[in-house]
Write an enzyme that holds these catalytic residues in place. Structure first.
Site, PDB file in Angstrom:
ATOM      1  N   CYS A  13       0.819  -1.214   0.000  1.00 51.88           N
ATOM      2  CA  CYS A  13       0.000   0.000   0.000  1.00 51.88           C
ATOM      3  C   CYS A  13       0.855   1.267   0.000  1.00 51.88           C
ATOM      4  O   CYS A  13       0.670   2.150  -0.823  1.00 51.88           O
ATOM      5  CB  CYS A  13      -0.942  -0.004   1.207  1.00 51.88           C
ATOM      6  SG  CYS A  13      -1.883   1.507   1.347  1.00 51.88           S
TER       7      CYS A  13
ATOM      8  N   LYS B  45       0.161   5.314  -6.082  1.00 54.44           N
ATOM      9  CA  LYS B  45      -0.830   5.297  -7.176  1.00 54.44           C
ATOM     10  C   LYS B  45      -1.727   6.526  -7.111  1.00 54.44           C
ATOM     11  O   LYS B  45      -1.940   7.208  -8.103  1.00 54.44           O
ATOM     12  CB  LYS B  45      -1.643   4.002  -7.079  1.00 54.44           C
ATOM     13  CG  LYS B  45      -2.718   3.764  -8.109  1.00 54.44           C
ATOM     14  CD  LYS B  45      -4.055   4.363  -7.807  1.00 54.44           C
ATOM     15  CE  LYS B  45      -4.682   4.050  -6.484  1.00 54.44           C
ATOM     16  NZ  LYS B  45      -5.165   2.687  -6.298  1.00 54.44           N
TER      17      LYS B  45
ATOM     18  N   ALA C  23      12.175 -13.415   6.689  1.00 58.33           N
ATOM     19  CA  ALA C  23      11.918 -14.403   7.741  1.00 58.33           C
ATOM     20  C   ALA C  23      11.178 -15.588   7.151  1.00 58.33           C
ATOM     21  O   ALA C  23      10.319 -15.420   6.290  1.00 58.33           O
ATOM     22  CB  ALA C  23      11.100 -13.770   8.864  1.00 58.33           C
TER      23      ALA C  23
ATOM     24  N   GLU D 264      -6.766   1.411 -13.542  1.00 58.28           N
ATOM     25  CA  GLU D 264      -6.255   2.621 -12.891  1.00 58.28           C
ATOM     26  C   GLU D 264      -5.017   3.148 -13.620  1.00 58.28           C
ATOM     27  O   GLU D 264      -4.900   4.342 -13.891  1.00 58.28           O
ATOM     28  CB  GLU D 264      -5.921   2.331 -11.418  1.00 58.28           C
ATOM     29  CG  GLU D 264      -7.181   2.134 -10.562  1.00 58.28           C
ATOM     30  CD  GLU D 264      -6.875   1.878  -9.103  1.00 58.28           C
ATOM     31  OE1 GLU D 264      -5.716   1.547  -8.769  1.00 58.28           O
ATOM     32  OE2 GLU D 264      -7.812   1.985  -8.278  1.00 58.28           O
TER      33      GLU D 264
ATOM     34  N   ARG E 130     -14.571  -6.943 -14.409  1.00 54.29           N
ATOM     35  CA  ARG E 130     -15.459  -8.073 -14.109  1.00 54.29           C
ATOM     36  C   ARG E 130     -15.731  -8.148 -12.600  1.00 54.29           C
ATOM     37  O   ARG E 130     -14.830  -7.928 -11.794  1.00 54.29           O
ATOM     38  CB  ARG E 130     -14.789  -9.382 -14.570  1.00 54.29           C
ATOM     39  CG  ARG E 130     -15.663 -10.607 -14.404  1.00 54.29           C
ATOM     40  CD  ARG E 130     -15.040 -11.799 -15.096  1.00 54.29           C
ATOM     41  NE  ARG E 130     -13.779 -12.217 -14.505  1.00 54.29           N
ATOM     42  CZ  ARG E 130     -13.666 -13.005 -13.434  1.00 54.29           C
ATOM     43  NH1 ARG E 130     -14.741 -13.474 -12.847  1.00 54.29           N
ATOM     44  NH2 ARG E 130     -12.474 -13.337 -12.959  1.00 54.29           N
TER      45      ARG E 130
ATOM     46  N   ASP F 199      -3.510  -9.915   2.097  1.00 51.88           N
ATOM     47  CA  ASP F 199      -3.542 -10.504   0.750  1.00 51.88           C
ATOM     48  C   ASP F 199      -3.012 -11.931   0.707  1.00 51.88           C
ATOM     49  O   ASP F 199      -3.369 -12.700  -0.186  1.00 51.88           O
ATOM     50  CB  ASP F 199      -2.722  -9.647  -0.233  1.00 51.88           C
ATOM     51  CG  ASP F 199      -3.395  -8.320  -0.532  1.00 51.88           C
ATOM     52  OD1 ASP F 199      -4.422  -8.008   0.101  1.00 51.88           O
ATOM     53  OD2 ASP F 199      -2.883  -7.579  -1.395  1.00 51.88           O
TER      54      ASP F 199
HETATM   55  P1  NDP Z   1      -7.543  -8.287 -10.597  1.00 51.24           P
HETATM   56  O1  NDP Z   1      -7.737  -9.665 -10.154  1.00 51.24           O
HETATM   57  O2  NDP Z   1      -8.485  -7.221 -10.135  1.00 51.24           O
HETATM   58  O3  NDP Z   1      -7.506  -8.229 -12.184  1.00 51.24           O
HETATM   59  C1  NDP Z   1      -6.702  -9.081 -12.942  1.00 51.24           C
HETATM   60  C2  NDP Z   1      -7.068  -8.884 -14.393  1.00 51.24           C
HETATM   61  O4  NDP Z   1      -6.190  -9.639 -15.204  1.00 51.24           O
HETATM   62  C3  NDP Z   1      -8.478  -9.369 -14.693  1.00 51.24           C
HETATM   63  O5  NDP Z   1      -9.044  -8.469 -15.609  1.00 51.24           O
HETATM   64  C4  NDP Z   1      -8.245 -10.745 -15.309  1.00 51.24           C
HETATM   65  O6  NDP Z   1      -9.231 -11.116 -16.224  1.00 51.24           O
HETATM   66  C5  NDP Z   1      -6.933 -10.519 -16.030  1.00 51.24           C
HETATM   67  N1  NDP Z   1      -6.141 -11.737 -16.176  1.00 51.24           N
HETATM   68  C6  NDP Z   1      -5.813 -12.636 -15.223  1.00 51.24           C
HETATM   69  N2  NDP Z   1      -5.021 -13.610 -15.733  1.00 51.24           N
HETATM   70  C7  NDP Z   1      -4.854 -13.324 -17.040  1.00 51.24           C
HETATM   71  C8  NDP Z   1      -4.162 -13.941 -18.108  1.00 51.24           C
HETATM   72  N3  NDP Z   1      -3.469 -15.080 -17.904  1.00 51.24           N
HETATM   73  N4  NDP Z   1      -4.204 -13.392 -19.318  1.00 51.24           N
HETATM   74  C9  NDP Z   1      -4.905 -12.246 -19.525  1.00 51.24           C
HETATM   75  N5  NDP Z   1      -5.588 -11.600 -18.549  1.00 51.24           N
HETATM   76  C10 NDP Z   1      -5.566 -12.129 -17.323  1.00 51.24           C
HETATM   77  O7  NDP Z   1      -6.056  -7.953 -10.186  1.00 51.24           O
HETATM   78  P2  NDP Z   1      -5.229  -6.617 -10.118  1.00 51.24           P
HETATM   79  O8  NDP Z   1      -3.842  -7.055 -10.354  1.00 51.24           O
HETATM   80  O9  NDP Z   1      -5.804  -5.560 -10.988  1.00 51.24           O
HETATM   81  O10 NDP Z   1      -5.427  -6.162  -8.617  1.00 51.24           O
HETATM   82  C11 NDP Z   1      -5.167  -7.083  -7.541  1.00 51.24           C
HETATM   83  C12 NDP Z   1      -6.002  -6.739  -6.346  1.00 51.24           C
HETATM   84  O11 NDP Z   1      -5.449  -5.612  -5.710  1.00 51.24           O
HETATM   85  C13 NDP Z   1      -7.441  -6.348  -6.658  1.00 51.24           C
HETATM   86  O12 NDP Z   1      -8.295  -7.437  -6.751  1.00 51.24           O
HETATM   87  C14 NDP Z   1      -7.791  -5.462  -5.514  1.00 51.24           C
HETATM   88  O13 NDP Z   1      -8.305  -6.277  -4.489  1.00 51.24           O
HETATM   89  C15 NDP Z   1      -6.474  -4.840  -5.119  1.00 51.24           C
HETATM   90  N6  NDP Z   1      -6.376  -3.448  -5.585  1.00 51.24           N
HETATM   91  C16 NDP Z   1      -7.217  -2.513  -5.061  1.00 51.24           C
HETATM   92  C17 NDP Z   1      -7.168  -1.220  -5.491  1.00 51.24           C
HETATM   93  C18 NDP Z   1      -8.122  -0.218  -4.941  1.00 51.24           C
HETATM   94  O14 NDP Z   1      -8.665  -0.451  -3.857  1.00 51.24           O
HETATM   95  N7  NDP Z   1      -8.375   0.901  -5.633  1.00 51.24           N
HETATM   96  C19 NDP Z   1      -6.219  -0.766  -6.502  1.00 51.24           C
HETATM   97  C20 NDP Z   1      -5.383  -1.832  -6.992  1.00 51.24           C
HETATM   98  C21 NDP Z   1      -5.470  -3.100  -6.542  1.00 51.24           C
HETATM   99  P3  NDP Z   1     -10.663 -11.699 -15.758  1.00 51.24           P
HETATM  100  O15 NDP Z   1     -11.474 -10.531 -15.329  1.00 51.24           O
HETATM  101  O16 NDP Z   1     -11.182 -12.339 -16.999  1.00 51.24           O
HETATM  102  O17 NDP Z   1     -10.375 -12.669 -14.675  1.00 51.24           O
END
Ligand code: NDP
Length: 459
Positions: free
Chosen positions: A42, A50, A114, A183, A206, A303
């Site tokens: 964070c 961010k 660790a 974002e 999604r 996480d």
């Molecule tokens: P997410 O799980 O939100 O998104 C991952 C994205 O990558 C999805 O669109 C997924 O598609 C796609 N994806 C996954 N695997 C593949 C692949 N092999 N090939 C192509 N596309 C793929 O993860 P993020 O990394 O964006 O964020 C992680 C977490 O961090 C979030 O879930 C959230 O909880 C947290 N976060 C919170 C924020 C906030 O509060 N503002 C800001 C940033 C992060 P599909 O939808 O089809 O699964």
């Protein structure tokens, strides 16, 4: 048996730090090991830097709106290096505060990786020694995941590196359609970078309410992000001119390619097997409602447990562990109705059930929604619409979901989240006087449902 510590925390992110400080305040002898910088995802490479970049990316809107309000501005110029240097300075300041607060609470911070050696023992890699603790808390967070099967993916960066680029790219390709991909697409687009988002699904974000997904995708595209759906990168090629991202239908040139295709729990090499801690299919640590793992002396939060991967949730989980272990009040965290924001431009704020979830679960669902141009944009002529949507349980009258797209949606949803969490009904919203003129007054002035669904008795 005498232990070196009452609690040993592995990982100095938001959750681990909160647990450590609270436990120490309750009189526990606490050690905390961090292999990188204190503050975790964070503070160091996530939410905080961010948001600073998000602020930077939105100045062009202010410049564009200014003439409508009578202001004449000189041509604006942007310097990436200044932004990054100032951001780094702020992050260093915050890390200092985290360390000071830990020290003030009496937590011993050890700058070392660790690893677990057993139910009560931890190996400190940098120091080559082992310590013991009555309780151990694993709070090691997550890490970006790149699909290794894509040839050339090692030429791509993740959000970790995006915060430290030497120069602002002219063109960027971003893979993914979740929080981070969207974002960063908004950030780079706002800073003037030619931005393409490649997402495998039909519509970005999604899991969120469909209308909200449509609105964000529409506005992002309208602002200039090239959103390509139903495609994935099949190959990344490095040429003399830069990088080329190949999909089934396109060969896209760029200076930087960033993958935001999800994050994985940070459990590799942690010694979980040696200690007997059970993990799930994504390598997440399996815990009960009190964040206790399969080994009674070992807890895990944040996480690394892959429950609701948000900073405030990890903080609550950390606090709950301290309450449970050192204040005689076993505390489980309520993971329901967690408000959240996606800091795209326009911003999205959401709490509770989406329309789709409500229709799958409830007998009668009423939708109240309004789309309108925020007042600030009327003089500048900018064509951007704000969306406000309430999802109501038609039987009880309870507002079970609220979904917002537009300026300050993150700020608004925090407050609406209180009402939803308290179980407020649509009648409670209606009884609340409007604040005029604001955008948020729509939330208490929508009187007629825009849609009503009654579940077929045969379903
Ligand atoms: P997410 O799980 O939100 O998104 C991952 C994205 O990558 C999805 O669109 C997924 O598609 C796609 N994806 C996954 N695997 C593949 C692949 N092999 N090939 C192509 N596309 C793929 O993860 P993020 O990394 O964006 O964020 C992680 C977490 O961090 C979030 O879930 C959230 O909880 C947290 N976060 C919170 C924020 C906030 O509060 N503002 C800001 C940033 C992060 P599909 O939808 O089809 O699964």
């Amino acid at each position: 048996m005498a232990y070196d510590y009452d609690l040993f925390v592995i990982g100095g992110g938001s959750g681990g730090v909160r647990a450590a400080r609270m436990a120490a305040t309750y009189g526990a002898r606490v050690g905390l090991a961090e292999e990188d910088r204190v503050g975790g995802t964070c503070v160091i490479r996530g939410c905080v830097p961010k948001k600073l970049l998000v602020y930077a990316s939105r100045f062009p809107d202010e410049f564009a709106d200014a003439p409508g309000f009578g202001w004449t501005l000189p041509d604006a110029a942007f310097d990436w290096r200044t932004l990054i240097a100032n951001k780094d300075q702020e992050i260093a300041r915050l890390e200092g505060i985290y360390r000071t607060n830990l020290a003030k609470a009496g937590v011993e911070v050890i700058d070392s990786r660790a690893e677990l050696r057993g139910p009560h023992s931890v190996h400190l890699v940098a120091e080559g020694r082992e310590v013991t603790a009555r309780h151990i808390l694993v709070a090691t967070g997550g890490w970006p995941h790149l699909p290794a099967e894509i040839p050339g993916v090692d030429h791509a960066i993740t959000s970790n590196e995006a915060f430290h680029l030497d120069a602002l790219p002219r063109r960027i390709l971003i893979a993914g359609g979740g929080y981070i991909a969207c974002e960063f697409a908004s950030i780079f687009n706002g800073l003037g970078v030619e931005t393409t988002l490649v997402y495998r699904g039909m519509k970005i974000l999604r899991g969120f309410d469909d209308d909200v997904r449509d609105a964000v995708q529409h506005e992002m595209s309208h602002r200039g992000v090239n959103v390509i759906c139903e495609e994935i990168f099949t190959r990344i090629e490095k040429t003399e001119a830069g990088l080329v991202g190949h999909t089934s239908a396109h060969a896209l040139s760029a200076d930087v390619i960033m993958f935001a295709t999800g994050r994985r729990p940070n459990t590799a090499g942690l010694g979980l097997d040696a200690a007997g801690v059970k993990t799930g299919p994504s390598c997440e640590i399996v815990v009960d409602e009190y964040s206790r793992t399969s080994v009674p002396s070992i807890y895990a939060i944040g996480d690394v447990t892959d429950r609701v991967n948000l900073t405030p949730v990890a903080i609550r989980e950390g606090a709950a562990v301290a309450e449970t272990l050192f204040n005689g009040t076993p505390t489980a965290v309520d993971h329901g109705d967690v408000p959240t924001a996606v800091f795209t431009t326009p911003e999205m704020g959401t709490v509770g059930l989406s329309e789709e979830e409500a229709r799958a679960r409830l007998n009668v669902v009423e939708i109240y929604s309004a789309a309108f141009r925020p007042m600030k944009l009327t003089l500048s002529g900018r064509q951007e619409r704000m969306l406000m949507k309430l999802v109501v349980d038609g039987e009880s009258g309870r507002v079970v979901g609220c979904h917002l797209v537009g300026p300050d949606s993150g700020e608004l949803i925090q407050v609406v989240g209180i009402a939803v969490k308290m179980g407020a009904t649509k009648a409670d919203f209606d009884a609340t006087m409007a604040v005029h003129p604001t955008a948020a007054e729509e939330l208490v002035t929508m009187r007629t449902p825009t849609a009503r669904y009654v579940r077929d008795a045969a379903e």
